[in-house]
Design an enzyme around this catalytic site. Structure first.
Site, PDB file in Angstrom:
ATOM      1  N   CYS A 277       0.913  -0.835   0.101  1.00 12.74           N
ATOM      2  CA  CYS A 277       0.440  -0.153  -0.609  1.00 12.74           C
ATOM      3  C   CYS A 277       0.559   1.617   0.015  1.00 12.74           C
ATOM      4  O   CYS A 277       1.026   2.357  -0.927  1.00 12.74           O
ATOM      5  CB  CYS A 277      -0.689   0.251   1.738  1.00 12.74           C
ATOM      6  SG  CYS A 277      -1.813  -1.298   0.886  1.00 12.74           S
TER       7      CYS A 277
HETATM    8  N1  LIG Z   1      -2.840  -6.478   2.891  1.00 11.18           N
HETATM    9  C1  LIG Z   1      -2.961  -5.270   2.967  1.00 11.18           C
HETATM   10  O1  LIG Z   1      -2.469  -5.121   3.891  1.00 11.18           O
HETATM   11  C2  LIG Z   1      -3.511  -4.045   2.119  1.00 11.18           C
HETATM   12  C3  LIG Z   1      -4.030  -2.656   3.258  1.00 11.18           C
HETATM   13  C4  LIG Z   1      -5.370  -2.258   2.830  1.00 11.18           C
HETATM   14  C5  LIG Z   1      -5.561  -2.070   1.514  1.00 11.18           C
HETATM   15  N2  LIG Z   1      -5.504  -3.250   0.439  1.00 11.18           N
HETATM   16  C6  LIG Z   1      -5.399  -3.298  -0.470  1.00 11.18           C
HETATM   17  O2  LIG Z   1      -6.391  -4.348  -1.454  1.00 11.18           O
HETATM   18  C7  LIG Z   1      -6.048  -4.502  -2.475  1.00 11.18           C
HETATM   19  C8  LIG Z   1      -6.042  -6.258  -2.557  1.00 11.18           C
HETATM   20  O3  LIG Z   1      -4.305  -6.498  -1.577  1.00 11.18           O
HETATM   21  P1  LIG Z   1      -4.661  -7.652  -0.857  1.00 11.18           P
HETATM   22  O4  LIG Z   1      -3.130  -7.364  -0.346  1.00 11.18           O
HETATM   23  O5  LIG Z   1      -5.082  -8.256  -0.065  1.00 11.18           O
HETATM   24  O6  LIG Z   1      -3.436  -8.256  -2.436  1.00 11.18           O
HETATM   25  P2  LIG Z   1      -3.666 -10.045  -2.777  1.00 11.18           P
HETATM   26  O7  LIG Z   1      -2.052  -9.951  -3.650  1.00 11.18           O
HETATM   27  O8  LIG Z   1      -2.811 -10.628  -1.602  1.00 11.18           O
HETATM   28  O9  LIG Z   1      -4.882 -10.749  -2.958  1.00 11.18           O
HETATM   29  C9  LIG Z   1      -5.113 -10.120  -3.887  1.00 11.18           C
HETATM   30  C10 LIG Z   1      -5.932 -11.912  -4.850  1.00 11.18           C
HETATM   31  O10 LIG Z   1      -5.774 -10.947  -6.230  1.00 11.18           O
HETATM   32  C11 LIG Z   1      -6.442 -12.289  -6.741  1.00 11.18           C
HETATM   33  N3  LIG Z   1      -6.675 -11.925  -8.005  1.00 11.18           N
HETATM   34  C12 LIG Z   1      -6.011 -10.547  -8.998  1.00 11.18           C
HETATM   35  N4  LIG Z   1      -6.436 -11.032 -10.356  1.00 11.18           N
HETATM   36  C13 LIG Z   1      -8.261 -10.545  -9.655  1.00 11.18           C
HETATM   37  C14 LIG Z   1      -9.081 -11.504 -10.712  1.00 11.18           C
HETATM   38  N5  LIG Z   1      -8.994 -10.990 -11.641  1.00 11.18           N
HETATM   39  N6  LIG Z   1      -9.872 -12.410 -10.313  1.00 11.18           N
HETATM   40  C15 LIG Z   1      -9.760 -12.708  -9.411  1.00 11.18           C
HETATM   41  N7  LIG Z   1      -8.906 -12.573  -8.399  1.00 11.18           N
HETATM   42  C16 LIG Z   1      -7.974 -12.022  -8.756  1.00 11.18           C
HETATM   43  C17 LIG Z   1      -5.238 -13.231  -6.415  1.00 11.18           C
HETATM   44  O11 LIG Z   1      -4.792 -14.116  -7.244  1.00 11.18           O
HETATM   45  C18 LIG Z   1      -5.386 -11.791  -5.068  1.00 11.18           C
HETATM   46  O12 LIG Z   1      -5.353 -14.090  -4.679  1.00 11.18           O
HETATM   47  C19 LIG Z   1      -5.257  -3.802  -3.130  1.00 11.18           C
HETATM   48  O13 LIG Z   1      -6.105  -2.905  -3.867  1.00 11.18           O
HETATM   49  C20 LIG Z   1      -4.308  -3.348  -1.907  1.00 11.18           C
HETATM   50  O14 LIG Z   1      -3.474  -2.401  -2.281  1.00 11.18           O
HETATM   51  C21 LIG Z   1      -4.222  -4.121   0.832  1.00 11.18           C
END
Ligand SMILES: NC(=O)c1ccc[n+]([C@@H]2O[C@H](COP(=O)([O-])OP(=O)(O)OC[C@H]3O[C@@H](n4cnc5c(N)ncnc54)[C@H](O)[C@@H]3O)[C@@H](O)[C@H]2O)c1
Length: 442
Positions: A277
């Site tokens: 992030c």
């Molecule tokens: N990790 C954190 O701490 C955090 C905190 C705040 C916000 N975010 C935001 O949340 C969002 C997700 O982040 P995350 O850390 O969970 O990412 P991540 O990579 O852990 O998870 C994303 C998931 O989405 C899947 N994916 C990708 N493309 C896809 C599609 N077309 N259809 C279905 N699934 C798909 C991936 O395989 C993966 O499992 C991002 O926008 C991130 O900026 C994350």
């Protein structure tokens, strides 16, 4: 609308969560724990297999909790997006990285919207959670969903609710973290607020999707800028022979007007910025601001300072090696901690990666240790090709230096210092170690 509202109130609404990652999986667990049937969607078959077998792939989420979620057959995971038709509320938690040119990479949001579109049904609620610039829901997602012929706000409902996960933080579960919700219209806001309100302790409704989108990037810009500030102070005070960590501890005793450790408003310096992030999201706003002719100077400056921090750590190492008659070229250097922050197994955007790559580039023989990342996985932009070395007294003694990049709480810092020749500490992890002769703060 009344239909869906009733289903939400009775916990009968089926919640479909797209993206079973760090954000989507705990969210799925939270909805399940609140009594909702949940379907998890992902394109990664390995994750689906793991979830269906009751296994976890995230360190701080236990297999037992995945099995708990599977109980009673009210949770399943799938890559079959036609099952979205069986869902009442669709929540999108897919990645939002930057492109090589450091511009928003919307391909995941676009791809997901395209996958939803043929399966979109009248009366469904679609919520975007992925962090993004203000305007994404209205300008990117809705036009794609519109290809179905259904009209947002009339045939189906739309909201944006930013995700606020802090992986590994035991004090705040998804349920305890207030959820900001912005709806496309009154009905969308009411439905999304009711849905989240049934699963989390507090919902904070705001006037639009754009306000909700801006809230999230503002939170991350706040952290990014403040981290840059303490990183800059670290370099200035070091020149003056003043210990920045001691200064910040002392400043933190002020009962008002200064950040507090308890609520994460206290910022500490380090080797740079990491995670999915904070190094990324501020640049989503930078990109969008250009459309309005605005420069985001604070964000750019913070980015410049934070991305320069690995160079600072390396310069401290160089001077320390120089004092010992050594060059970086040919020196054996072990980086401790590959994860971007303590006690997690997430190495996305970790400054440790930059440190390792830069040290390799300078000709050092680099290794790493991380108790949570046994093998550095291949990433989009990086392929370290390293496995975590075992820390033994003999190994530590064989290294010209170790760099503490991530202050995992499992490390025994006194033991590390005792057996190492030189410890470059970028996190003040060795604060309690008495014998300081081998420690260089960086
Ligand atoms: N990790 C954190 O701490 C955090 C905190 C705040 C916000 N975010 C935001 O949340 C969002 C997700 O982040 P995350 O850390 O969970 O990412 P991540 O990579 O852990 O998870 C994303 C998931 O989405 C899947 N994916 C990708 N493309 C896809 C599609 N077309 N259809 C279905 N699934 C798909 C991936 O395989 C993966 O499992 C991002 O926008 C991130 O900026 C994350």
């Amino acid at each position: 609308m009344q239909d869906l509202m009733k289903r939400i109130q009775n916990r009968k609404a089926v919640v479909g969560i797209i993206g079973m990652g760090y954000v989507g999986l705990p969210l799925a667990q939270t909805f399940r724990a609140s009594g909702f049937p949940v379907i998890g969607f992902d394109i990664d078959e390995a994750k689906i297999k793991a979830l269906m077998a009751g296994r976890s792939y995230i360190k701080h989420i236990t297999a037992a909790s995945v099995r708990e979620m599977r109980k009673g057959d009210h949770f399943s995971a799938t890559s079959d997006f036609s099952r979205l038709r069986k869902v009442d509320a669709i929540i999108i938690c897919v990645p939002t990285p930057l492109t090589k040119e450091r511009e928003p990479d919307m391909s995941y949001i676009v791809g997901t919207s395209e996958a939803i579109q043929p399966n979109l049904k009248r009366g469904q609620l679609v919520v975007l959670e992925s962090t993004t610039y203000p305007g994404t829901t209205r300008e990117v997602m809705i036009p794609i969903l519109g290809r179905s012929g259904l009209v947002a706000g009339k045939d189906y409902y739309v909201a944006f609710s930013p995700e606020r996960e802090d992986p590994g933080n035991p004090n705040f579960s998804t349920r305890q973290i207030p959820k900001v919700v912005g709806g496309l219209d009154k009905e969308s806001l009411a439905l999304a607020s009711a849905l989240y309100g049934a699963a989390v302790q507090r919902v904070v409704p705001v006037s639009s999707c754009e306000v909700a989108e801006a809230t999230k990037v503002t939170e991350n810009i706040y952290r990014c800028v403040n981290i840059a500030l303490v990183n800059e102070l670290k370099m200035i005070y070091d020149r003056m022979g003043i210990d920045v960590w001691e200064v910040l501890e002392a400043a933190g005793t002020k009962p008002f007007g200064f950040g507090k450790k308890e609520n994460k408003t206290f910022f500490t310096p380090g080797p740079g910025l990491g995670g999915h992030c904070i190094p990324i999201d501020p640049f989503y706003l930078t990109w969008k601001a250009r459309e309005f002719g605005c420069a985001t100077r604070f964000i750019e400056l913070a980015g410049e300072i934070n991305t320069g921090m690995p160079d600072y750590v390396i310069s401290r190492l160089m001077f320390a090696l120089n004092d010992r008659g050594r060059a970086v070229r040919g020196a054996k250097v072990c980086v401790l901690g590959l994860a971007y922050k303590p006690d997690v197994d997430d190495m996305r955007e970790s400054p440790s990666i930059t440190l390792i790559e830069k040290l390799k580039g300078l000709g050092a023989k680099v290794s790493y240790n991380d108790p949570y990342i046994p093998k550095a996985p291949k990433q989009r932009e990086h392929n370290l090709g390293l496995v975590s070395v075992r820390l033994t007294p003999k190994f530590l003694a064989s290294q010209d230096a170790v760099i503490i990049s991530t202050n995992h709480s499992d490390y025994d810092y006194a033991w590390i210092v005792r057996h190492s020749r030189l410890v470059v500490d970028s996190r003040n992890a060795c604060v309690k170690v008495r014998n300081r002769s081998k420690i260089i703060k960086a």
